[in-house]
Each structure stands twice: as structure tokens, then as C-alpha cells.
Design an enzyme around this catalytic site. Structure first.
Site, PDB file in Angstrom:
ATOM      1  N   ASP A  82      35.558 -52.503  11.296  1.00 14.77           N
ATOM      2  CA  ASP A  82      34.930 -52.584   9.966  1.00 14.77           C
ATOM      3  C   ASP A  82      35.248 -51.340   9.166  1.00 14.77           C
ATOM      4  O   ASP A  82      35.370 -51.388   7.943  1.00 14.77           O
ATOM      5  CB  ASP A  82      33.394 -52.597  10.046  1.00 14.77           C
ATOM      6  CG  ASP A  82      32.831 -53.740  10.838  1.00 14.77           C
ATOM      7  OD1 ASP A  82      33.502 -54.766  10.958  1.00 14.77           O
ATOM      8  OD2 ASP A  82      31.685 -53.591  11.330  1.00 14.77           O
ATOM      9  N   HIS A 132      31.208 -51.880  13.402  1.00 20.18           N
ATOM     10  CA  HIS A 132      32.257 -52.140  14.395  1.00 20.18           C
ATOM     11  C   HIS A 132      33.410 -51.192  14.072  1.00 20.18           C
ATOM     12  O   HIS A 132      33.670 -50.915  12.900  1.00 20.18           O
ATOM     13  CB  HIS A 132      32.853 -53.540  14.272  1.00 20.18           C
ATOM     14  CG  HIS A 132      31.932 -54.682  14.563  1.00 20.18           C
ATOM     15  ND1 HIS A 132      31.219 -55.323  13.598  1.00 20.18           N
ATOM     16  CD2 HIS A 132      31.665 -55.336  15.715  1.00 20.18           C
ATOM     17  CE1 HIS A 132      30.529 -56.319  14.143  1.00 20.18           C
ATOM     18  NE2 HIS A 132      30.786 -56.345  15.429  1.00 20.18           N
TER      19      HIS A 132
HETATM   20  C1  XLS Z   1      27.398 -62.285  16.024  1.00 25.07           C
HETATM   21  C2  XLS Z   1      26.758 -61.027  16.369  1.00 25.07           C
HETATM   22  C3  XLS Z   1      27.488 -59.787  15.891  1.00 25.07           C
HETATM   23  C4  XLS Z   1      27.028 -58.589  16.672  1.00 25.07           C
HETATM   24  C5  XLS Z   1      27.922 -57.397  16.575  1.00 25.07           C
HETATM   25  O1  XLS Z   1      26.820 -63.349  16.063  1.00 25.07           O
HETATM   26  O2  XLS Z   1      25.449 -61.053  15.875  1.00 25.07           O
HETATM   27  O3  XLS Z   1      27.330 -59.642  14.524  1.00 25.07           O
HETATM   28  O4  XLS Z   1      25.764 -58.189  16.250  1.00 25.07           O
HETATM   29  O5  XLS Z   1      29.158 -57.623  17.120  1.00 25.07           O
END
Ligand code: XLS
Ligand code: NI
Ligand code: NI
Length: 438
Positions: A103, A100
Site C-alpha cells: 500500500d 500493507h
Molecule cells: C480482508 C482483510 C484484510 C486484512 C489485512 O478481508 O480484512 O483487509 O485486514 O490484510
């Protein structure tokens, strides 16, 4: 140097490996049905759970040693994290990572700062990618953690929040493009509602449709060749998310004319939360022509939330792997480990052990599915079951050779009296149970 530098590079050492820090099944160059294991699986490590999560839960503070984290992440800290992440990635030997925007970058209070900080870390990421050969499976913007998104991002009642989300996606999509990312993901964690009483569902769907159309237009404008993916999830954090499962996403995409433009990133435990089998979601996505990528994790059978655990049961995953193999495998997608450690897994080695176990599990499921396909048993059981549709009568119905009345007349006049044939479900299940890789 990083906290992972004491761990030797992870290699394939076979079933009799003398160390736990080795692959027992995953042999990346081993050929399976004409393709290297690594190319079937296209494994990715996620930045968020692995490097950006300190081991907090709703009752407790962080437990994991992540010296680059803190309440305000500076550029220095972001670079330390990057160093550790790529040290980990190159030791583990996986071809891809995912992230992200927030991140990876230093914290930002305004959009101007956000734009500058994602740009700075992008350059550092590009250098690391070039030095290690690790590639980007997908990037995504975090449109759910900041308080401004509590009422939604694209589906916010406030158009200024929609604009913030648009800016974040613009920067992250452009960064993903420049880093040669193979996909771009949107997970609509806040695109839903907590109460219908204060929610205009139709308006929110229209906003979401507008947002996604803008993203797709921008993708074409900048020449991004990767796939735009939506990640379905039924709830958590909201009570109801609009992208609840593959079928709901398909309905949404076709309503807004986006079904040729956007595919899905299916997450194992999101399917579980939706009350569906993981393989159901893959089969549905393949049927609708929107299968894209997979977030690999599992839930806990007794907990109704996203526990994001590493997979460890190859037999469970074999039906999904069969579908993947039969469809020819991923195009731009891959298996992204959207999975996290348990809070007591405080040793740097634990992150390796978790990924090794997950990757070996996938490799085992791959071998099981390939072996099963090579026997042809399941395929012929299924073909037999539908044999009638390949006969003259079935073909004629399929080709529109009867209208309802004509078919009714035929059924009556010919005295049709169809008998139930065995579905052979137990046999199919035993083929899966006995497929354990040899
Ligand atoms: C949350 C999601 C998240 C997505 C990315 O439950 O899995 O981690 O994969 O934003
Ligand atoms: Ni996910
Ligand atoms: Ni999830």
C-alpha cells in the site's frame, strides 16, 4: 497540501454540533470507567481502503479521486499518497494507522527492488509519524494480490513462493518494528483452497505452521515487542480459508505450539461470514487467551461477501463493547477501520464523514456498555445463573472431588431432581436495547 486540505480539523462539538464535520459523541479526553475514550478505543485508519483503493469493483473502474494511484506506482506517487494520508490522519485526529507493505511503497518487480522501496518509504513514514504524532497500530505484508500468490503464500505448492512470502514478511516485520508498530498482522487470504481435489490439506497446514514459527522466531531475534496477530476469515477469496474463525485458529496454533506466541485480529464482518456473532469471536478469543485486536466494519445483511462498510449501529456493537470493557480493554490492539467508502462517495469530505460516523458509533457503544456495567444488572443476572457452582456441591465437582461413578452414585442416592431456572434472556436483551447512551 492534499485533496483533504480543504477540510478543517475534526473536533468534538457535542450532540448539537452545527456541522457534519465534527464528532458528536467521541470526546477523546472524556473519562469512561477510569480511562480516556481515546485510550479505550485506540482507533486506526487503514491505508488500503482509504488511500490505496480507487473505487473499483469487479464490474467497474475506479471512481474516487486518488491522483497518486496508477498501474505503476513510482516513489513520487508513493510519497504523494503518504502526504495525503497523513494530512487526512492529522485532520481526523485518530491516534493510529495501519498499512500493507505494497500500500505504502513504490511498485517492485524483484525482491531486491522490494527491499529498497519499502526502505525508502519507511524513512518518509517515520518523518511523517514524528511530525504528526500519529502512531502505527500494525503493519502487514500483502501476500494475496500478486498472481504468484494465487495458489497460496505459506501454503503454496511451490516452495519458491513460500520463500518470497518469507522475504516480504521479513522486510515488513522489520519495518513495523523500526516504526514502533504495536502489532504485526497476518491475514491468510490465500492460505486455503479452491478445491480439495488438488489440495494436500495436511501438508499445507504443516507449511503454514512452519512459516508462522519462522515469523515468531524472527520477531524474537530482532527484539520486536509487539503482538503477532492472525486475522480469521472463513472464505473469500478462497473457497475455504484455514483461519476460518477464532476456534480454528486456536486449534492451529496449539497444534504447532504457537498458542502463547500469536493472538487474533478479529474482523466484524469476517465473523458474520463465518455464521457467527462478532461478540462470539471476542468471547472465544478471550476464553482461549488469544484476544488481540479488532478490524472494525460491517457487512450487508443481504450480501454474502466482505462489503467492508463503516459501522453505524451502536446497539449492535454494545455486547462486544461489554466484553472488551469487562476484560480490561485492549493491550496492544485497537479498533482499526478496515472499512471502505461506497463507489459514489467521491468527495474528499466523504472519507471524513465515514470515519466520523464510525468513531461516533464506537464511542456511543462504549458509553452504552459502560452505563450498563455501572448498573451491575447484567453481571448479577449472570452470577445468579451460575450460583450453584459457587456452592459447596458445585465447588466440589469443579475441584475434582468426584469421579464419574462417585458423582453418579451421589446423584442417585441424594435423589437429585433439578428444576429449570429462568435464563432471563428477554430481560438481558431489553437491558441492551435500553442502554442507549445518555
Ligand atoms: C480482508 C482483510 C484484510 C486484512 C489485512 O478481508 O480484512 O483487509 O485486514 O490484510
Ligand atoms: Ni481486515
Ligand atoms: Ni476483511
Amino acid at each position: 497540501m492534499s485533496i483533504f486540505s480543504t477540510i478543517p480539523p475534526i473536533r468534538f462539538a457535542g450532540a448539537d454540533a452545527r456541522t457534519d464535520l465534527a464528532y458528536r459523541v467521541y470526546d477523546k479526553d472524556r473519562m469512561v470507567l477510569g480511562r480516556r475514550m481515546q485510550d479505550w478505543l485506540r482507533c486506526a485508519v487503514c491505508y488500503w481502503h482509504s488511500f490505496n483503493w480507487p473505487g473499483t469493483d469487479i464490474f467497474g473502474a475506479g471512481t474516487l479521486p486518488r491522483p497518486w494511484l496508477g498501474p505503476h506506482v513510482t516513489q513520487d506517487m508513493a510519497e504523494q499518497k503518504l502526504e495525503a494520508a497523513f494530512d487526512f490522519l492529522s485532520r481526523l485526529g485518530t491516534p493510529y494507522f495501519t498499512f500493507h507493505d505494497v500500500d505504502a511503497m513504490a511498485g517492485a518487480a524483484s525482491l531486491r527492488e522490494h527491499e529498497a522501496n519499502i526502505g525508502r518509504i519507511e524513512q518518509a513514514i517515520a518523518q511523517k509519524m514524528a511530525a504528526t504524532g500519529v502512531k502505527l497500530l500494525w503493519g502487514t505484508a500483502n501476500l494475496f494480490s500478486h498472481p504468484r500468490y494465487a495458489a497460496g503464500a505459506a501454503t503454496s505448492p511451490n516452495p519458491e513462493v513460500f520463500a518470497w512470502a518469507a522475504a516480504q514478511v521479513r522486510y515488513c516485520l522489520e519495518t513495523t518494528h523500526r516504526l514502533n508498530g504495536e502489532n504485526y498482522v497476518l491475514w491468510g487470504g490465500r492460505e486455503g483452497y479452491d478445491s480439495l481435489l488438488n489440495t494436500d490439506l495436511k501438508r499445507e497446514l504443516d507449511q503454514y505452521g512452519r512459516f508462522l514459527s519462522m515469523v515468531v522466531d524472527h520477531k524474537h531475534k530482532i527484539g520486536f515487542k509487539g503482538t503477532i496477530l492472525i486475522e480469521p476469515k472463513p472464505f473469500e477469496p478462497t473457497k475455504h480459508q484455514y483461519d476460518r474463525d477464532v476456534a480454528a485458529v486456536y486449534a492451529f496454533l496449539s497444534k504447532y505450539g504457537l498458542e502463547q506466541q500469536v493472538k487474533v485480529n478479529i474482523e466484524v464482518n469476517h465473523a458474520t461470514l463465518a455464521g457467527l456473532d462478532f461478540e462470539h469471536e471476542i468471547a472465544a478469543a478471550l476464553a482461549y487467551g488469544i484476544f488481540g485486536s479488532i478490524d472494525m466494519n460491517r457487512g450487508d445483511p443481504r450480501n454474502g461477501w466482505d462489503t467492508d462498510q463503516f459501522p453505524n449501529n451502536a446497539q449492535d456493537l454494545t455486547p462486544a463493547m461489554l466484553l472488551l470493557l469487562q476484560s480490561g480493554g485492549f493491550a496492544t490492539g485497537g479498533f482499526n477501520f478496515d472499512a471502505k467508502l461506497r463507489r459514489q462517495s467521491v468527495d474528499p469530505a466523504d472519507l471524513f464523514l465515514a470515519h466520523i460516523a464510525g468513531i461516533d458509533t464506537l464511542a456511543r457503544a462504549l458509553l452504552n456498555a459502560a452505563a450498563l456495567l455501572e448498573t451491575g444488572r447484567l453481571q448479577s443476572l449472570r452470577e445468579e445463573r451460575y450460583a450453584g457452582w459457587r456452592g459447596e456441591f458445585g465447588l466440589r465437582i469443579g475441584a475434582g472431588g468426584y469421579d464419574l461413578a462417585a458423582l453418579a452414585d451421589h446423584a442417585r442416592d441424594a435423589g437429585l431432581d433439578p428444576r429449570l431456572a429462568s435464563g432471563r434472556q428477554e430481560l438481558c436483551e431489553s437491558l441492551i436495547a435500553n442502554s442507549a447512551s445518555r
